[in-house]
Design a protein around this motif. Structure first.
Motif, PDB file in Angstrom:
ATOM      1  N   VAL A  34       0.856  -1.186   0.000  1.00  0.00           N
ATOM      2  CA  VAL A  34       0.000   0.000   0.000  1.00  0.00           C
ATOM      3  C   VAL A  34       0.892   1.236   0.000  1.00  0.00           C
ATOM      4  N   TYR A  35       0.617   2.152  -0.889  1.00  0.00           N
ATOM      5  CA  TYR A  35       1.308   3.435  -0.913  1.00  0.00           C
ATOM      6  C   TYR A  35       0.404   4.430  -0.209  1.00  0.00           C
ATOM      7  N   CYS A  36       0.790   4.856   0.986  1.00  0.00           N
ATOM      8  CA  CYS A  36      -0.058   5.735   1.792  1.00  0.00           C
ATOM      9  C   CYS A  36       0.817   6.477   2.803  1.00  0.00           C
ATOM     10  N   THR A  37       0.192   7.304   3.609  1.00  0.00           N
ATOM     11  CA  THR A  37       0.919   8.002   4.659  1.00  0.00           C
ATOM     12  C   THR A  37       1.170   7.046   5.824  1.00  0.00           C
ATOM     13  N   GLU A  38       2.081   7.410   6.701  1.00  0.00           N
ATOM     14  CA  GLU A  38       2.355   6.583   7.880  1.00  0.00           C
ATOM     15  C   GLU A  38       1.114   6.455   8.762  1.00  0.00           C
ATOM     16  N   ALA A  39       0.345   7.537   8.899  1.00  0.00           N
ATOM     17  CA  ALA A  39      -0.879   7.482   9.707  1.00  0.00           C
ATOM     18  C   ALA A  39      -1.898   6.521   9.094  1.00  0.00           C
ATOM     19  N   GLN A  40      -2.032   6.541   7.768  1.00  0.00           N
ATOM     20  CA  GLN A  40      -2.950   5.613   7.105  1.00  0.00           C
ATOM     21  C   GLN A  40      -2.475   4.171   7.277  1.00  0.00           C
ATOM     22  N   ALA A  41      -1.183   3.955   7.177  1.00  0.00           N
ATOM     23  CA  ALA A  41      -0.636   2.603   7.368  1.00  0.00           C
ATOM     24  C   ALA A  41      -0.905   2.116   8.785  1.00  0.00           C
ATOM     25  N   GLN A  42      -0.731   2.981   9.774  1.00  0.00           N
ATOM     26  CA  GLN A  42      -0.979   2.581  11.160  1.00  0.00           C
ATOM     27  C   GLN A  42      -2.450   2.224  11.366  1.00  0.00           C
ATOM     28  N   ARG A  43      -3.357   3.002  10.760  1.00  0.00           N
ATOM     29  CA  ARG A  43      -4.785   2.667  10.866  1.00  0.00           C
ATOM     30  C   ARG A  43      -5.079   1.313  10.231  1.00  0.00           C
ATOM     31  N   LEU A  44      -4.445   1.027   9.100  1.00  0.00           N
ATOM     32  CA  LEU A  44      -4.619  -0.259   8.439  1.00  0.00           C
ATOM     33  C   LEU A  44      -4.106  -1.397   9.316  1.00  0.00           C
ATOM     34  N   VAL A  45      -2.945  -1.226   9.921  1.00  0.00           N
ATOM     35  CA  VAL A  45      -2.394  -2.241  10.828  1.00  0.00           C
ATOM     36  C   VAL A  45      -3.325  -2.440  12.019  1.00  0.00           C
ATOM     37  N   ASP A  46      -3.877  -1.361  12.558  1.00  0.00           N
ATOM     38  CA  ASP A  46      -4.813  -1.473  13.683  1.00  0.00           C
ATOM     39  C   ASP A  46      -6.045  -2.286  13.288  1.00  0.00           C
ATOM     40  N   GLU A  47      -6.554  -2.075  12.072  1.00  0.00           N
ATOM     41  CA  GLU A  47      -7.711  -2.831  11.594  1.00  0.00           C
ATOM     42  C   GLU A  47      -7.358  -4.306  11.416  1.00  0.00           C
ATOM     43  N   ILE A  48      -6.188  -4.582  10.856  1.00  0.00           N
ATOM     44  CA  ILE A  48      -5.751  -5.971  10.676  1.00  0.00           C
ATOM     45  C   ILE A  48      -5.574  -6.632  12.030  1.00  0.00           C
ATOM     46  N   ARG A  49      -5.003  -5.914  12.986  1.00  0.00           N
ATOM     47  CA  ARG A  49      -4.825  -6.441  14.342  1.00  0.00           C
ATOM     48  C   ARG A  49      -6.162  -6.891  14.926  1.00  0.00           C
ATOM     49  N   LEU A  50      -7.214  -6.095  14.738  1.00  0.00           N
ATOM     50  CA  LEU A  50      -8.538  -6.457  15.257  1.00  0.00           C
ATOM     51  C   LEU A  50      -9.111  -7.683  14.558  1.00  0.00           C
ATOM     52  N   LEU A  51      -8.813  -7.847  13.272  1.00  0.00           N
ATOM     53  CA  LEU A  51      -9.273  -9.030  12.549  1.00  0.00           C
ATOM     54  C   LEU A  51      -8.586 -10.295  13.056  1.00  0.00           C
ATOM     55  N   LEU A  52      -7.291 -10.200  13.302  1.00  0.00           N
ATOM     56  CA  LEU A  52      -6.524 -11.368  13.718  1.00  0.00           C
ATOM     57  C   LEU A  52      -6.625 -11.657  15.209  1.00  0.00           C
ATOM     58  N   CYS A  53      -6.796 -10.619  15.997  1.00  0.00           N
ATOM     59  CA  CYS A  53      -6.786 -10.765  17.451  1.00  0.00           C
ATOM     60  C   CYS A  53      -7.823  -9.814  18.045  1.00  0.00           C
ATOM     61  N   PRO A  54      -9.096 -10.213  18.028  1.00  0.00           N
ATOM     62  CA  PRO A  54     -10.145  -9.297  18.483  1.00  0.00           C
ATOM     63  C   PRO A  54     -10.115  -9.004  19.986  1.00  0.00           C
ATOM     64  N   ASP A  55      -9.419  -9.823  20.777  1.00  0.00           N
ATOM     65  CA  ASP A  55      -9.328  -9.602  22.225  1.00  0.00           C
ATOM     66  C   ASP A  55      -7.956  -9.023  22.566  1.00  0.00           C
ATOM     67  N   SER A  56      -7.845  -7.700  22.545  1.00  0.00           N
ATOM     68  CA  SER A  56      -6.547  -7.062  22.801  1.00  0.00           C
ATOM     69  C   SER A  56      -6.102  -7.178  24.253  1.00  0.00           C
ATOM     70  N   GLU A  57      -6.994  -7.606  25.129  1.00  0.00           N
ATOM     71  CA  GLU A  57      -6.676  -7.720  26.555  1.00  0.00           C
ATOM     72  C   GLU A  57      -6.275  -9.131  26.975  1.00  0.00           C
ATOM     73  N   HIS A  58      -6.106 -10.052  26.016  1.00  0.00           N
ATOM     74  CA  HIS A  58      -5.773 -11.428  26.392  1.00  0.00           C
ATOM     75  C   HIS A  58      -4.365 -11.511  26.971  1.00  0.00           C
ATOM     76  N   ASN A  59      -4.104 -12.583  27.709  1.00  0.00           N
ATOM     77  CA  ASN A  59      -2.757 -12.837  28.216  1.00  0.00           C
ATOM     78  C   ASN A  59      -1.891 -13.331  27.064  1.00  0.00           C
ATOM     79  N   ASP A  60      -0.609 -12.975  27.112  1.00  0.00           N
ATOM     80  CA  ASP A  60       0.320 -13.443  26.074  1.00  0.00           C
ATOM     81  C   ASP A  60       0.542 -14.928  26.233  1.00  0.00           C
ATOM     82  N   PRO A  61       0.885 -15.642  25.223  1.00  0.00           N
ATOM     83  CA  PRO A  61       1.037 -15.201  23.843  1.00  0.00           C
ATOM     84  C   PRO A  61      -0.307 -15.135  23.133  1.00  0.00           C
TER      85      PRO A  61
END
Length: 98
Positions: A34-61
């Motif tokens: 994706v050719y975009c700004t750093e802020a747009q890339a971070q928003r995209l990563v945040d969206e992907i993170r929610l798709l892959l790991c919807p529970d951000s409060e889980h214990n690691d790993p």
């Protein structure tokens, strides 16, 4: 198995044998150029993170291991991994502007 469209690809990295279940798991690499700004890339990563790991409060790993990487177009990694995207941006941006 490899599937691709311009700027995106999925690669089967090999079968996983460490967790038996009814549907075999495999390692996949999903790339999106994706050719975009750093802020747009971070928003995209945040969206992907929610798709892959919807529970951000889980214990690691994380139950679904994942990672991301970001490169500027002037980095060798960008040209090596997304040559068509880098060339497209160079043409559309007038060559030396990136």
């Amino acid at each position: 198995m490899t599937a691709s469209i311009p700027g995106a690809s999925i690669r089967n990295m090999g079968k996983s044998t460490f967790q038996p279940n009814t549907e075999p798991k495999a390692f996949f690499e999903i790339r999106v150029g994706v050719y975009c700004t750093e802020a747009q890339a971070q928003r995209l990563v945040d969206e992907i993170r929610l798709l892959l790991c919807p529970d951000s409060e889980h214990n690691d790993p994380c139950p679904i291991p994942w990672t991301t990487a970001h490169w500027g177009l002037d980095r060798p990694e960008a040209a090596a991994n997304y040559p068509a995207l880098v060339e497209q941006v160079r043409i559309e941006q007038g060559g030396d502007q990136i």
